[in-house]
Design a protein around this motif. Structure first.
Motif, PDB file in Angstrom:
ATOM      1  N   ALA A 259      41.457  38.048  45.692  1.00 35.91           N
ATOM      2  CA  ALA A 259      41.090  39.646  45.969  1.00 35.91           C
ATOM      3  C   ALA A 259      41.056  40.268  44.628  1.00 35.91           C
ATOM      4  O   ALA A 259      40.167  40.882  43.952  1.00 35.91           O
ATOM      5  CB  ALA A 259      41.611  40.458  47.063  1.00 35.91           C
ATOM      6  N   ARG A 260      42.356  40.104  43.897  1.00 38.04           N
ATOM      7  CA  ARG A 260      42.470  40.972  42.501  1.00 38.04           C
ATOM      8  C   ARG A 260      41.629  40.131  41.555  1.00 38.04           C
ATOM      9  O   ARG A 260      41.279  40.888  40.693  1.00 38.04           O
ATOM     10  CB  ARG A 260      44.091  40.712  42.092  1.00 38.04           C
ATOM     11  CG  ARG A 260      44.265  41.141  40.953  1.00 38.04           C
ATOM     12  CD  ARG A 260      45.976  41.499  40.741  1.00 38.04           C
ATOM     13  NE  ARG A 260      46.631  40.205  40.728  1.00 38.04           N
ATOM     14  CZ  ARG A 260      47.257  39.657  41.479  1.00 38.04           C
ATOM     15  NH1 ARG A 260      47.731  40.524  42.648  1.00 38.04           N
ATOM     16  NH2 ARG A 260      47.805  38.635  41.474  1.00 38.04           N
ATOM     17  N   ALA A 261      41.528  38.794  41.557  1.00 40.20           N
ATOM     18  CA  ALA A 261      40.807  38.216  40.389  1.00 40.20           C
ATOM     19  C   ALA A 261      39.150  38.744  40.737  1.00 40.20           C
ATOM     20  O   ALA A 261      38.470  38.870  39.684  1.00 40.20           O
ATOM     21  CB  ALA A 261      40.653  36.652  40.670  1.00 40.20           C
ATOM     22  N   LEU A 262      38.943  38.921  41.792  1.00 40.98           N
ATOM     23  CA  LEU A 262      37.365  39.213  41.944  1.00 40.98           C
ATOM     24  C   LEU A 262      37.254  40.916  41.713  1.00 40.98           C
ATOM     25  O   LEU A 262      36.222  40.999  40.817  1.00 40.98           O
ATOM     26  CB  LEU A 262      37.115  39.357  43.737  1.00 40.98           C
ATOM     27  CG  LEU A 262      35.692  39.633  44.255  1.00 40.98           C
ATOM     28  CD1 LEU A 262      34.780  38.348  43.752  1.00 40.98           C
ATOM     29  CD2 LEU A 262      35.710  39.587  45.775  1.00 40.98           C
ATOM     30  N   ARG A 263      38.233  41.581  41.792  1.00 38.27           N
ATOM     31  CA  ARG A 263      38.034  42.739  41.056  1.00 38.27           C
ATOM     32  C   ARG A 263      38.249  42.907  39.682  1.00 38.27           C
ATOM     33  O   ARG A 263      37.213  43.839  39.190  1.00 38.27           O
ATOM     34  CB  ARG A 263      39.197  43.769  41.760  1.00 38.27           C
ATOM     35  CG  ARG A 263      39.299  44.120  43.141  1.00 38.27           C
ATOM     36  CD  ARG A 263      40.080  45.477  43.531  1.00 38.27           C
ATOM     37  NE  ARG A 263      41.538  44.938  43.363  1.00 38.27           N
ATOM     38  CZ  ARG A 263      42.265  44.210  43.843  1.00 38.27           C
ATOM     39  NH1 ARG A 263      41.930  43.891  45.265  1.00 38.27           N
ATOM     40  NH2 ARG A 263      43.673  44.122  43.492  1.00 38.27           N
ATOM     41  N   GLU A 264      38.942  42.140  39.108  1.00 35.81           N
ATOM     42  CA  GLU A 264      39.045  42.369  37.802  1.00 35.81           C
ATOM     43  C   GLU A 264      38.159  41.568  36.867  1.00 35.81           C
ATOM     44  O   GLU A 264      38.190  41.779  35.769  1.00 35.81           O
ATOM     45  CB  GLU A 264      40.557  41.707  37.312  1.00 35.81           C
ATOM     46  CG  GLU A 264      41.764  42.599  38.014  1.00 35.81           C
ATOM     47  CD  GLU A 264      42.937  42.357  37.902  1.00 35.81           C
ATOM     48  OE1 GLU A 264      43.332  40.990  37.071  1.00 35.81           O
ATOM     49  OE2 GLU A 264      44.033  42.893  38.165  1.00 35.81           O
ATOM     50  N   THR A 265      37.616  40.222  37.521  1.00 36.65           N
ATOM     51  CA  THR A 265      36.749  39.500  36.573  1.00 36.65           C
ATOM     52  C   THR A 265      35.118  39.283  37.206  1.00 36.65           C
ATOM     53  O   THR A 265      34.575  38.647  36.352  1.00 36.65           O
ATOM     54  CB  THR A 265      37.314  37.977  36.504  1.00 36.65           C
ATOM     55  OG1 THR A 265      37.526  37.357  37.865  1.00 36.65           O
ATOM     56  CG2 THR A 265      38.716  38.147  36.151  1.00 36.65           C
TER      57      THR A 265
END
Length: 322
Positions: A259-265
């Motif tokens: 989920a964090r990777a989705l938000r950041e990248t």
């Protein structure tokens, strides 16, 4: 012990109104006969407890009576830190202590705030473990918690991830409950390390005390350790295209890291609703399994070797249905 229980009976009646002997016994984890004796003791000491007879009866305080004996003990004050996770408090042996502390806090509130606190408890609940997982109940947890509270050095026999066993002597600095699993932060030979409590086979009190290091911050340590653990667990990055449904599946298949990777990248969706994202993945075989979960909602772009592995696996799967 009995004085503390008598105060709990008094506060329960003050906060909740009429209660039966059975309800009091269940709340205090004692027998109904013990409740009868406690009620008699309160009455003998001048507390105006009134018994309503009949099927819908119970015990209550005479209208208008309130006690101000709400001082917290040291244990109760400590237990309040776990008020949001009562199951964890119970695992640490603080369940009844926490309940007593909460009663005292509620009893000290004005009537309007007491009602508001009750409304919050009725409408909001914190459930810590993830789906399909319960909270661990390691057999050594209470012993370890005692060593942490009292700053006592311990020696333990520990089973590592590869099933080998080691013996370690360390200073237990803190306990962490993460997604239903308990972890111990301890200092050994000047280095802070993390141990999963359920893997502790034997535990012995060394008979020595230690001075808690002033430079140790449990929350900061756990944050740093968690970040390092994630980097070790997900050493590769897969550049993928995700459909709209694929993006929705990321938190379910890859948790907080995905989920964090989705938000950041995550890039802007194209005309077909697909977007490019950089997802951290596990090494080799596990990475293949992670990505195949998405089915046709994900396309691997890079690295080339991972793309080839996924393509080969999809082709083999297709051959089963040809």
């Amino acid at each position: 012990m009995r004085a503390s229980r008598l105060l709990s009976v008094l506060l329960l009646l003050q906060n909740r109104g009429r209660m039966t002997a059975e309800e009091l016994a269940e709340e205090l984890e004692v027998s109904v006969r013990t409740v009868y004796r406690d009620i008699d003791a309160l009455s003998a000491s001048g507390v105006p407890v009134y018994a309503d007879r009949g099927r819908t009866g119970g015990y209550r305080l005479v209208d208008g009576y309130r006690t101000r004996l709400t001082g917290l003990s040291e244990e109760e004050a400590q237990a309040l830190a776990l008020a949001g996770v009562p199951a964890a408090a119970a695992e640490l042996g603080l369940g009844t202590v926490l309940a007593a502390a909460q009663l005292k806090v509620v009893a000290a509130l004005p009537a309007d705030l007491r009602a508001r606190a009750g409304t919050v408890a009725e409408r909001f609940l914190l459930d810590v473990p993830g789906w399909f997982r319960g909270v661990e109940s390691p057999s050594r947890l209470a012993e370890i918690a005692g060593a942490v509270w009292e700053s006592r050095r311990v020696t333990m026999r520990y089973r590592r991830w590869d099933d080998s066993e080691v013996t370690r002597t360390l200073d237990p600095l803190g306990l962490i409950l993460k997604a239903g699993n308990w972890y111990l932060a301890g200092r050994r030979d000047g280095t802070d390390r993390t141990y999963r409590v359920s893997r502790i086979i034997e535990l012995q009190d060394s008979g020595e005390s230690f001075s808690r290091p002033t430079d140790f911050d449990l929350a900061a340590y756990w944050r740093g350790w968690s970040e390092q653990y994630e980097r070790r667990l997900y050493p590769r990055v897969a550049v993928v295209r995700l459909s709209s449904l694929g993006r929705d599946l990321v938190p379910f298949h890859m948790g907080a890291v995905g989920a964090r990777a989705l938000r950041e990248t995550g890039g802007e969706p194209d005309d077909d609703g697909w977007s490019i994202v950089e997802l951290p993945v596990e090494p080799r075989g596990p990475a293949l399994g992670q990505l195949l979960r998405f089915g046709p909602e994900l396309q691997v772009l890079a690295p080339a070797d991972l793309r080839a592995e996924v393509a080969e696996a999809v082709a083999r799967m297709g051959s089963h249905y040809a």
